[in-house]
Structure formats: structure tokens, C-alpha cells
Design an enzyme around this catalytic site. Structure first.
Site, PDB file in Angstrom:
ATOM      1  N   GLU A  37       0.925  -1.195   0.122  1.00 17.90           N
ATOM      2  CA  GLU A  37       0.083   0.120  -0.104  1.00 17.90           C
ATOM      3  C   GLU A  37       0.708   1.436   0.039  1.00 17.90           C
ATOM      4  O   GLU A  37       0.399   2.181  -0.664  1.00 17.90           O
ATOM      5  CB  GLU A  37      -1.008   0.082   1.125  1.00 17.90           C
ATOM      6  CG  GLU A  37      -1.737   1.087   1.451  1.00 17.90           C
ATOM      7  CD  GLU A  37      -2.547   1.669   0.501  1.00 17.90           C
ATOM      8  OE1 GLU A  37      -3.334   2.549   0.461  1.00 17.90           O
ATOM      9  OE2 GLU A  37      -2.935   0.741  -0.536  1.00 17.90           O
TER      10      GLU A  37
ATOM     11  N   HIS B  70      -4.392  -7.703 -16.869  1.00 16.64           N
ATOM     12  CA  HIS B  70      -5.558  -7.392 -17.521  1.00 16.64           C
ATOM     13  C   HIS B  70      -5.934  -6.000 -17.366  1.00 16.64           C
ATOM     14  O   HIS B  70      -6.357  -5.160 -18.023  1.00 16.64           O
ATOM     15  CB  HIS B  70      -6.665  -8.325 -16.904  1.00 16.64           C
ATOM     16  CG  HIS B  70      -8.059  -8.483 -17.545  1.00 16.64           C
ATOM     17  ND1 HIS B  70      -8.077  -8.391 -18.923  1.00 16.64           N
ATOM     18  CD2 HIS B  70      -9.290  -8.129 -17.183  1.00 16.64           C
ATOM     19  CE1 HIS B  70      -9.477  -8.443 -19.352  1.00 16.64           C
ATOM     20  NE2 HIS B  70     -10.114  -8.069 -18.257  1.00 16.64           N
TER      21      HIS B  70
END
Length: 327
Positions: A73, A306
């Protein structure tokens, strides 16, 4: 303005990295690795927050916080913060050299506003506990930043000869339609990802063994709700997740048909065969990755690829629209 153009290109590449990192953080369930913002438990790095992270792990070993997730993060935040500084510098240079740029400081200012809003969305992503609407908006903001930076970079490169853009009026509507559909598909894909609906259908081309499964569009596409819940606070049913997933598949079919038609027109237009090849390859790769996500049960590497493929396909349509609209 050579340094100015190089700075825009650096910001463009960094944006693609930030988009990919954001997907990696989201798909590896690290979005709450640091449950505050902008630091990690008030510290600059997870290393300095080790005691707080260990205390959280002691209370909830299977919770959303861990040292690895905290670093994922925070690395994403470091990259995003660097991007924000680059965009600020781009705006300053554009304002100071506004008589030398090809379009003035308007677009850099829009980028700066977008980056500030992106920072707010990043904060709300954490404070709102991964609310799907906020996370999806954050994804779309990243894609918008990528698109605007690409347009700015193409603009500052200078325009090509009139011969290069000759007789392309017939491509403008198709290029614009393709871009709009890609944006809609990215929005749907983001909604799939942020609602964890990617495996609502685990077979292909059927979904749950049928062409049209049981679906709950009302709850699936209610925007203002918490993750995994309906607006009333009940558990989000499988039929709602199925509606989200199935809609993304249907839009993918429409996008493929329209872009296939557009590619044929590009091949028939002198000077656009290269663009047609790029769009064709990116489309085929993106469709293959989407199918692989379903059949392979969403491997992390394939899912991140993707997302990156969506960004590249979007960039190719932005590039095409720039080419057919600039004179």
C-alpha cells in the site's frame, strides 16, 4: 521545451506504473494494509509502524493488515505522490512558458485538479473501507490521468504534416465511439474488481452452466453501498455479483465487435495500418487475459496484466482520436 516534453513523458510512464500498482494492491487485498492516510499508522513507512502493525496482527491474525500488505500500500502511495509532484511541476512549467507551449496551461491545470481529486479518492478509499463506488472512481481517475497526459504529450510533440491526416473524416465517429466504449468497459471492469465479482462465473463462454444465469441488477448496480452489502446492509447475493460479471462480459463482446470493425477501416486508410495492428494486438491480448482470469480462477499476475492491458488499450484509442482530430 524539450525538458517539458520529457517531463510529461516521465509522468505518463509513471502513471501507467501507478495504475498497475493500484491493481496489484487491490487484487492482493492490500487496500487496507495501512488503515490511515497518508502515512501508515501515522508513520512515514511500515518499518517505522512495525509496533502498531504487530499489535494489529496479534489481535487479528487473519485481518487486512500485515507487514507485506502495508508495504504494498505504501509503495503505491509513494509512486502516486511522486506523480503528483511531477504534475505540479508540469503545470508550473506550462504556466511559465505558456507562450511557447502548443496549447497553453489549460490542460496541465486540469491534470493538476484531477491529481488533487485522485489524492482525495485515495484517502476516501481507506477511510470508507474500500467502498466500491470510491474505489471504482479512483480507478477511473487513474485512467483519466493517463489519457490526459498522453494527449498532452502528443500535443507538445507537434503536429504532423497535413498529408498524414488527409481524408480521415470517416474515421472520427468510429474512433470516438471506440473510445467511449472502452471507457464504459473499464468502468464495468472496475465495478467487477471492486465488488470482487470476477469469479461469479467460473466457466466460459457459459456462466454457471447457462447463457443467461439468474441475475440481480438492482442490487448489483446500486452505487451507494458498502463492500459486500446491499444498500440496506444485507449480504450482497450471488445473483448481484453475477449481474455485474455478466454485464462486463456482454460489454466486452460489444467492444470487440466495434473495435474489429474500426480496425478494418483503419487498415483501409493509408497511414493507419500501424495503428490498426497495435489496436488489434492489444484487443486480442486483453480478451485472452479476461478469459484466462475466469478459467484459471483469477491468478494475481493475470489479473494485474488485465488491468494494465485495459490502460494500454485505452491509450491506443486516445492516440487514434488525437491523430484523426488534429490538423
Amino acid at each position: 521545451m524539450t525538458f517539458y516534453r520529457k517531463l510529461i513523458l516521465a509522468a505518463l510512464v509513471l502513471t501507467l506504473c501507478v495504475v498497475s500498482l493500484g491493481a496489484y494492491v487491490r487484487l492482493s487485498d492490500a487496500g487496507l494494509g495501512c488503515p490511515d492516510w497518508p502515512g501508515c499508522y501515522g508513520a512515514l513507512t511500515p518499518h517505522h509502524a512495525a509496533d502498531a502493525i504487530n499489535a494489529e496482527l496479534a489481535m487479528r491474525p487473519d485481518g487486512p493488515v500485515s507487514h507485506a500488505k502495508a508495504w504494498k500500500e505504501m509503495v503505491h502511495r509513494y509512486f502516486a505522490g511522486t506523480l503528483g509532484m511531477l504534475v505540479l511541476l508540469i503545470f508550473v512549467l506550462a504556466w511559465r512558458g505558456r507562450r511557447e507551449t502548443n496549447g497553453g496551461p489549460g490542460l496541465p491545470f486540469l491534470l493538476l485538479v484531477l491529481i488533487v481529486f485522485q489524492a482525495l479518492l485515495g484517502m476516501w478509499t481507506v477511510t470508507q473501507m474500500l467502498k466500491p463506488l470510491v474505489v471504482s472512481a479512483h480507478l477511473l481517475g487513474g485512467m483519466a490521468t493517463l489519457s490526459l497526459l498522453l494527449w498532452l504529450w502528443l500535443r507538445e510533440r507537434g503536429q504532423a504534416s497535413h498529408a498524414y491526416f488527409a481524408s480521415v473524416d470517416h474515421l472520427r465517429r468510429g474512433a470516438g465511439l471506440g473510445l467511449l466504449l472502452i471507457v464504459a468497459q473499464i468502468a464495468l471492469g472496475g465495478w467487477v474488481s471492486t465488488n470482487y465479482a470476477a469469479l461469479a462465473c467460473t466457466d466460459f463462454p457459459l456462466c454457471q452452466g447457462v447463457w443467461v444465469p439468474a441475475m440481480d441488477f438492482e442490487h448489483g448496480f446500486t452505487l451507494h453501498r458498502d463492500l459486500g452489502e446491499t444498500a440496506s446492509g444485507d449480504l450482497l447475493p450471488l445473483a448481484a455479483l453475477t449481474a455485474i460479471h455478466w454485464s462486463h462480459r456482454l460489454m466486452a463482446l460489444l467492444v470487440s465487435l466495434v473495435l474489429g470493425w474500426l480496425v478494418v477501416r483503419l487498415f483501409r486508410t493509408p497511414g493507419y495500418a500501424g495503428t490498426a495492428v497495435v489496436i488489434s494486438i492489444l484487443l486480442l491480448v486483453q480478451v485472452s487475459l479476461g478469459i484466462s482470469n475466469v478459467l484459471l480462477s483469477l491468478p494475481l499476475a493475470v489479473a494485474v496484466a488485465h488491468n494494465t492491458g485495459a490502460a494500454l488499450l485505452l491509450a491506443s484509442l486516445v492516440w487514434l482520436n488525437f491523430k484523426v482530430r488534429r490538423r
